[in-house]
Write a protein that holds these residues in place. Structure first.
Motif, short mmCIF file in Angstrom:
data_model
loop_
_atom_site.label_atom_id
_atom_site.label_comp_id
_atom_site.label_asym_id
_atom_site.label_seq_id
_atom_site.Cartn_x
_atom_site.Cartn_y
_atom_site.Cartn_z
N PRO A 92 -4.81 31.06 139.51
CA PRO A 92 -5.31 30.38 140.71
C PRO A 92 -4.16 29.63 141.39
O PRO A 92 -3.31 29.04 140.72
CB PRO A 92 -6.35 29.40 140.17
CG PRO A 92 -6.66 29.87 138.79
CD PRO A 92 -5.45 30.59 138.30
N ALA A 93 -4.14 29.62 142.70
CA ALA A 93 -3.04 29.02 143.46
C ALA A 93 -2.81 27.56 143.09
O ALA A 93 -1.66 27.11 143.04
CB ALA A 93 -3.31 29.16 144.95
N GLN A 94 -3.87 26.82 142.78
CA GLN A 94 -3.70 25.40 142.48
C GLN A 94 -3.05 25.15 141.12
O GLN A 94 -2.68 24.03 140.80
CB GLN A 94 -5.04 24.65 142.57
CG GLN A 94 -6.04 25.00 141.49
CD GLN A 94 -6.99 26.10 141.90
OE1 GLN A 94 -6.72 26.89 142.78
NE2 GLN A 94 -8.15 26.15 141.25
N HIS A 95 -2.85 26.19 140.31
CA HIS A 95 -2.23 26.04 138.99
C HIS A 95 -0.83 26.66 138.94
O HIS A 95 -0.40 27.16 137.90
CB HIS A 95 -3.12 26.66 137.92
CG HIS A 95 -4.43 25.97 137.77
ND1 HIS A 95 -4.56 24.68 137.33
CD2 HIS A 95 -5.69 26.40 138.03
CE1 HIS A 95 -5.83 24.34 137.31
NE2 HIS A 95 -6.54 25.37 137.74
N LYS A 96 -0.11 26.58 140.05
CA LYS A 96 1.22 27.20 140.12
C LYS A 96 2.19 26.64 139.08
O LYS A 96 2.90 27.40 138.42
CB LYS A 96 1.81 27.03 141.52
CG LYS A 96 3.15 27.70 141.66
CD LYS A 96 3.70 27.55 143.06
CE LYS A 96 5.05 28.27 143.15
NZ LYS A 96 5.63 28.13 144.48
N ASP A 97 2.23 25.31 138.91
CA ASP A 97 3.16 24.72 137.96
C ASP A 97 2.89 25.20 136.53
O ASP A 97 3.81 25.56 135.80
CB ASP A 97 3.10 23.19 138.02
CG ASP A 97 3.61 22.64 139.33
OD1 ASP A 97 4.40 23.35 140.01
OD2 ASP A 97 3.21 21.52 139.69
N ASP A 102 -11.62 31.45 143.91
CA ASP A 102 -10.32 30.78 144.05
C ASP A 102 -9.30 31.70 144.70
O ASP A 102 -9.40 32.93 144.58
CB ASP A 102 -9.79 30.33 142.69
CG ASP A 102 -10.65 29.26 142.05
OD1 ASP A 102 -11.46 28.64 142.76
OD2 ASP A 102 -10.51 29.04 140.83
N GLU A 103 -8.34 31.09 145.37
CA GLU A 103 -7.23 31.88 145.90
C GLU A 103 -6.32 32.24 144.73
O GLU A 103 -5.76 31.37 144.08
CB GLU A 103 -6.46 31.05 146.93
CG GLU A 103 -5.33 31.83 147.58
CD GLU A 103 -4.55 30.98 148.56
OE1 GLU A 103 -3.47 31.43 148.96
OE2 GLU A 103 -5.02 29.89 148.93
#
Length: 87
Positions: A48-53, A33-34
């Motif tokens: 992980p970038a997709q879990h920013k919130d 993952d990024e």
């Protein structure tokens, strides 16, 4: 002198770990993952970038907890390093 050397060896061996730091699934996620890093004065959160919130919410709450814990510390009033968190 020998007792000191044996004691030191036991302490060093007791602190070492033979196993991996993270489970296989977590290590794979970190590799694939990024990953991003969110830094505040109290902590450093790797996520992980997709879990920013979720990372922003967790960082806000965790920073409050770290401040509260450090305000209650009884020893060592010096500068503490940032808490290191992984999401």
């Amino acid at each position: 002198m020998r007792a000191l050397a044996v004691s030191l060896l036991l302490v060093v061996l007791g602190c070492a770990t033979a196993g991996p730091r993270f489970s296989q699934s977590v290590a794979t996620a970190f590799a694939q993952d990024e990953m991003r890093v969110l830094s505040t004065p109290e902590l450093e959160l790797h996520y992980p970038a997709q879990h920013k919130d979720a990372a922003l919410r967790i960082a806000g709450r965790a920073a409050e907890c770290v401040r509260a814990l450090r305000a209650r510390q009884k020893s060592g009033t010096g500068q503490r390093p940032r808490a290191l968190l992984f999401l």
